[in-house]
Motif scaffolding. Structure first.
Motif, PDB file in Angstrom:
ATOM      1  N   GLN A 197      18.121  20.301 -48.583  1.00  0.00           N
ATOM      2  CA  GLN A 197      17.755  18.944 -48.986  1.00  0.00           C
ATOM      3  C   GLN A 197      18.858  18.346 -49.861  1.00  0.00           C
ATOM      4  N   GLY A 198      19.306  19.104 -50.849  1.00  0.00           N
ATOM      5  CA  GLY A 198      20.372  18.631 -51.729  1.00  0.00           C
ATOM      6  C   GLY A 198      21.695  18.502 -50.999  1.00  0.00           C
ATOM      7  N   ARG A 199      21.989  19.452 -50.119  1.00  0.00           N
ATOM      8  CA  ARG A 199      23.256  19.419 -49.385  1.00  0.00           C
ATOM      9  C   ARG A 199      23.309  18.261 -48.395  1.00  0.00           C
ATOM     10  N   VAL A 200      22.185  17.936 -47.768  1.00  0.00           N
ATOM     11  CA  VAL A 200      22.144  16.790 -46.853  1.00  0.00           C
ATOM     12  C   VAL A 200      22.435  15.514 -47.629  1.00  0.00           C
ATOM     13  N   LYS A 201      21.808  15.361 -48.786  1.00  0.00           N
ATOM     14  CA  LYS A 201      22.011  14.163 -49.611  1.00  0.00           C
ATOM     15  C   LYS A 201      23.454  14.018 -50.074  1.00  0.00           C
ATOM     16  N   LYS A 202      24.097  15.147 -50.393  1.00  0.00           N
ATOM     17  CA  LYS A 202      25.458  15.117 -50.929  1.00  0.00           C
ATOM     18  C   LYS A 202      26.535  15.342 -49.879  1.00  0.00           C
ATOM     19  N   GLU A 244      16.750  12.970 -41.127  1.00  0.00           N
ATOM     20  CA  GLU A 244      18.116  13.448 -41.381  1.00  0.00           C
ATOM     21  C   GLU A 244      18.122  14.901 -41.864  1.00  0.00           C
ATOM     22  N   PHE A 245      17.006  15.359 -42.351  1.00  0.00           N
ATOM     23  CA  PHE A 245      16.857  16.715 -42.855  1.00  0.00           C
ATOM     24  C   PHE A 245      16.655  17.717 -41.718  1.00  0.00           C
TER      25      PHE A 245
END
Length: 128
Positions: free
Chosen positions: A56-61, A89-90
């Protein structure tokens, strides 16, 4: 205990008190490029949750995600993992279609982690 055939040893001391099942889940989730799930219960659920939260964090960043291939038909976590609600997108860390064999799961992980390897990509086209 030393395991002579293990090519990469990771020792995870417990954070609090005595070691119990799951101490390694956080580390396992962070060092993997791809993970295949087959069945599983609470320990697998913990690892799956760690991986998905990291993703989740890696997709956002825009970071490198951990690809996940749950094999369907064995019950447990691997059967419901792809049905959990998540943003579109996840979902790019999961196969587009259900995976029903170890070969298909391995091909998916290898295709995602090593897209430039033509010999890997010459298998079942339905695994993406």
């Amino acid at each position: 205990q030393d395991i002579p055939d293990l090519d990469f040893k990771v020792i995870v001391p417990p954070r609090c008190g005595n070691s119990e099942f799951g101490d390694e889940s956080e580390v396992f989730a962070k060092i993997a490029d791809g993970i295949i799930y087959l069945g599983g219960m609470y320990g697998t659920l913990i690892e799956y949750a760690h991986v998905m939260k990291i993703n989740q964090g890696r997709v956002k960043k825009g970071g490198k995600i951990v690809y996940v291939a749950p094999i369907q038909g064995f019950g447990g976590v691997s059967d419901f993992a792809m049905t959990l609600h998540m943003p579109e997108e996840f979902k790019r860390c999961l196969p587009e279609n259900p995976v029903n064999s170890g070969e298909a799961a391995a091909r998916y992980i290898l295709n995602k982690c090593f897209p430039e390897e033509k010999s890997i990509n010459s298998g079942d086209e339905s695994v993406q």
